[in-house]
Write an enzyme that holds these catalytic residues in place. Structure first.
Site, PDB file in Angstrom:
ATOM      1  CB  THR A  32      -0.720   0.170   0.944  1.00  0.00           C
ATOM      2  OG1 THR A  32      -1.867  -1.042   1.153  1.00  0.00           O
ATOM      3  CG2 THR A  32      -1.444   1.282   1.218  1.00  0.00           C
ATOM      4  N   GLY A  86       6.102  -0.961  -0.343  1.00  0.00           N
ATOM      5  CA  GLY A  86       6.959   0.481   0.098  1.00  0.00           C
ATOM      6  C   GLY A  86       7.320   0.214   1.865  1.00  0.00           C
ATOM      7  CB  ALA A  87       9.577   0.893   4.322  1.00  0.00           C
ATOM      8  N   GLY A  99       3.001   1.889   8.152  1.00  0.00           N
ATOM      9  CA  GLY A  99       2.181   1.847   8.530  1.00  0.00           C
ATOM     10  C   GLY A  99       1.465   3.674   8.436  1.00  0.00           C
ATOM     11  N   GLY A 101       0.258   4.838   6.248  1.00  0.00           N
ATOM     12  CA  GLY A 101      -0.976   4.408   4.983  1.00  0.00           C
ATOM     13  C   GLY A 101      -1.658   3.914   5.828  1.00  0.00           C
ATOM     14  CD  GLU A 107       1.732  -1.591   4.947  1.00  0.00           C
ATOM     15  OE1 GLU A 107       1.899  -1.629   5.756  1.00  0.00           O
ATOM     16  OE2 GLU A 107       1.712  -1.282   3.819  1.00  0.00           O
TER      17      GLU A 107
HETATM   18  C1  5RP Z   1       1.658   1.889   4.191  1.00  0.00           C
HETATM   19  C2  5RP Z   1       2.534   1.979   3.993  1.00  0.00           C
HETATM   20  C3  5RP Z   1       3.830   1.880   3.563  1.00  0.00           C
HETATM   21  O1  5RP Z   1       3.899   1.127   2.829  1.00  0.00           O
HETATM   22  C4  5RP Z   1       4.070   2.845   3.827  1.00  0.00           C
HETATM   23  O2  5RP Z   1       4.199   4.738   4.086  1.00  0.00           O
HETATM   24  C5  5RP Z   1       5.367   4.002   2.885  1.00  0.00           C
HETATM   25  O3  5RP Z   1       4.457   4.771   2.013  1.00  0.00           O
HETATM   26  P1  5RP Z   1       4.774   5.710  -0.328  1.00  0.00           P
HETATM   27  O4  5RP Z   1       5.654   4.695  -0.766  1.00  0.00           O
HETATM   28  O5  5RP Z   1       3.760   6.492  -0.176  1.00  0.00           O
HETATM   29  O6  5RP Z   1       5.733   6.805   0.807  1.00  0.00           O
HETATM   30  O7  5RP Z   1       3.063   1.026   5.607  1.00  0.00           O
HETATM   31  O8  5RP Z   1       0.589   1.728   5.213  1.00  0.00           O
END
Ligand code: 5RP
Length: 224
Positions: A32, A86-87, A99, A101, A107
């Site tokens: 996500t 992602g992270a 987290g 998001g 996840e």
């Molecule tokens: C969502 C997550 C995403 O992997 C993390 O927030 C990274 O998001 P982005 O790619 O928008 O930087 O853990 O819960």
């Protein structure tokens, strides 16, 4: 390159990483976030080369379906060959904070079912020590205040994430001022608090491969 260009570069690299393994039986685990969204948009045109995907959020499921990719319930599939996500932060040993998001619990579950976790991130996410990004903790609603008090005892400054409910119907507490010396131990410690659904430390199950977008290249870092 801008941060968005770096995200696009690692999404491209993740496609290259998995493409040789795709076949008609492949079900992919999909995370996500904005980086994963770029990955999904590159996966869409390949939809006839694999069976489908399991998503870690309703948002990713909708994006996959919009590309015509079949989305499976996790309970209806077995082990997934890859989980791509992602992270918010990633450190050495490819441990992560996730987290941002609010999708951390799903996840973690989907990642647990995957043979290989491929983390895709731009260089701003690579840190020497986890914890500058506020660590998310998903909690059962009635436990919110109790968990907050326990987090204070551990040294965190917990902040209730206003207006956010996870796909599981729960609130999120973000832990500020909480630099993490021992991610493995802290992940287990936080999960032992009554009422915690899960926390955003991915240490027990970190990534196997990190594709890190840097100014002029994507670095591939394999976990140990
Ligand atoms: C969502 C997550 C995403 O992997 C993390 O927030 C990274 O998001 P982005 O790619 O928008 O930087 O853990 O819960």
């Amino acid at each position: 390159m801008t941060q968005d260009e770096l995200k696009a570069a690692v999404a491209d690299a993740a496609i290259k990483e998995i493409e040789p393994s795709l076949d008609s039986n492949t079900v992919l685990g999909i995370g996500t976030g904005s980086t994963v969204n770029l990955f999904i948009d590159r996966l869409g045109p390949l939809r006839d080369r694999f069976q489908g995907a399991v998503a870690s959020s309703e948002a990713s499921a909708e994006r996959l379906k919009a590309w015509g990719i079949e989305v499976f319930e996790l309970n209806s599939v077995g082990t997934l060959p890859f989980y791509i996500d992602g992270a918010d932060e990633v450190s050495d040993h490819l441990r992560m904070v996730k987290g941002g998001g609010a999708a951390l619990t799903r996840e973690k579950i989907v990642a647990a079912c995957a043979e290989r976790f491929i983390c895709i991130a731009d260089a701003s996410k690579y840190v020497a020590q986890l914890g500058d990004f506020p660590l998310p903790v998903e909690v059962i609603p009635m436990a919110r205040s109790y968990v907050g008090r326990e987090l204070v005892k551990l040294g965190a400054s917990p902040v209730y994430r206003q207006g956010v409910t996870t796909d599981n119907g729960n609130p999120i507490i973000d832990c500020y001022d909480f630099m993490i010396d021992d991610p493995l131990a802290m992940e287990a410690r936080l999960n032992a608090i009554a009422g915690v659904v899960t926390n955003g430390l991915f240490a027990a199950r970190g990534a196997d491969v990190l594709l890190l977008g840097k100014d002029d290249s994507v670095e591939r870092i394999a976990g140990q």
